[in-house]
Design a protein around this motif. Sequence first.
Motif, PDB file in Angstrom:
ATOM      1  N   ARG A  97       0.806  -1.216   0.000  1.00  0.00           N
ATOM      2  CA  ARG A  97       0.000   0.000   0.000  1.00  0.00           C
ATOM      3  C   ARG A  97       0.841   1.269   0.000  1.00  0.00           C
ATOM      4  N   LEU A 152       2.739   4.457  -0.955  1.00  0.00           N
ATOM      5  CA  LEU A 152       2.562   5.362  -2.090  1.00  0.00           C
ATOM      6  C   LEU A 152       3.921   5.936  -2.456  1.00  0.00           C
ATOM      7  N   ARG A 193      -0.712   5.292  -8.132  1.00  0.00           N
ATOM      8  CA  ARG A 193      -0.257   4.858  -6.799  1.00  0.00           C
ATOM      9  C   ARG A 193       0.759   5.827  -6.202  1.00  0.00           C
TER      10      ARG A 193
END
Lengths: 74, 310
Positions: free
Chosen positions: B182, B184, B243
Motif C-alpha cells: 500500500r 505510495l 499509486r
Amino acid sequence: MLYDNIALALAVLPLLTCFLFPVTSPFAIAMAIWGWRKPSSLLPRTKVRFILAILMALLGLGLGIAYWTAIIHG
Amino acid sequence: MKTPPAYNPLTRRAYGPAGRYRLYLGADHLLHVHEEYFAERYQRFYFSDIQAISIQRSQTREVITLLHLLVLIATALVLSVMLLYRAPREFVIIIASIFGLVLTTALINHLLGPSCACTLQTAVGTEQLYAVNRFRVARRVLAGIRPLIEAVQGPFNPGDLPEVPPVLASTVQQPPPVPAARALKHCTGRAHWALAALLALDLAASLADLYKPMTGALETAYSLLMLFSILGVLLAALVTQSRSDLPGQAKLLTWTSLGFVLFALTASSVIPMIWGDVNQGEVKYWSDVYSVLGEIPLCLGFWRGLRGWR
C-alpha cells in the motif's frame, strides 16, 4: 425482500417490449398475491405497489393477448 | 403479532457506493437503511453503543460539479453547432432539454452545500453512514441525536476522557509501518506542470487564433506538434501519478484533461461525418472556443492543485 417491487418490475419492465406481457404478467400477479402477507420492510410501507402491479399485469395480459391474437389471425 | 417500531426519517435518500441509503431514528437506536431495489438491508446503532461520530470533508461535491461542467460544455458546443447549421428543431429541443436538466442538477448539487463522509464508531467497529453525505445534514443529525445519546450515556464532557497512558502514548507517536503493497510513491508533479504549461500555451494560441487564424502548413504543423506533445505528457502524468501521493485534485484533473482531448479528437472526426458540407473556418472557430473554455479551468485547477507541491 421487497415483493411489491419485484411484482411491479415484473409487470412494468416488459412494457418496454411488446411480446413478453403474456409471460411475465401471470408471474407478476402470482408474486403480488404470494408476497401480500409476507413481512416486507421494517419501515412503514403501503400495499399500493402490490395493487399497481396487479393492475399493470392485468393490463399487460390483456394487451399481450390482443397483440398475439391480432398477429395469429392476421 | 409484534408491531414494528416506529421510525422517523432523519435524512433524505442519498446515493452511495451500492445503492440508496437513508437514516432513521428509532426509540433507542439509529437505523441505517441500505435500499436496493428488491431488498433492504438494515444496521442498528443503539445510543448506548455509540462511541464516536466523526465527520470529514469529502471531494464528492467538487467531483460531481466537474462532471456536470464537462457535460455542460460538451452540450453547449453541440447545441451551438446545431444552431449554426440549422439542425432539425426536434434535435435542438432534445439537446437543449439535456442542457437544462444538467444545469438544474448542477445547481442543486451546489446548493446542497459541502459534502462530507460521516463515520460512526461502536465497540465492534466503525461504519460509514452513507446517508449523511452533506455537512448541513450532518449538523442537523448530530443536533438531533446528541441529546438522545447523552440521555442514555450521560452528558459529554471532553475533560472526562481518560488520559492516554504513557506507554500507549509512545506507541501512538510511532506510526505503524505501512505495508509495502500500500506504500505510495512520491510524485514530484513535473509531468503535471508540463501538461499545465502545454495547456496554457495552447490556450494562448487558441486566443490568438480567434483574433487572427493560422493557416496552411504552419497550422498543420502546430496542431500535430501540440497534439502529440499533450498526449505524450498526459501519458507520462498518468503513469507517474498512479499509486502516488499526488493530491487527488491533480490526479482528477489529469483524467479530465484526457477526456477533454479525446472529446476534441472525436468531435473533430464526427462533425464532418454528420455534416459533410461543413465550413472549415467555422469548425476551426468553434474548436478554438472549445479549447479556450476547457483549458482555462484546467490550467487554473492545475495551478491551484499543484501550488507548493514538490
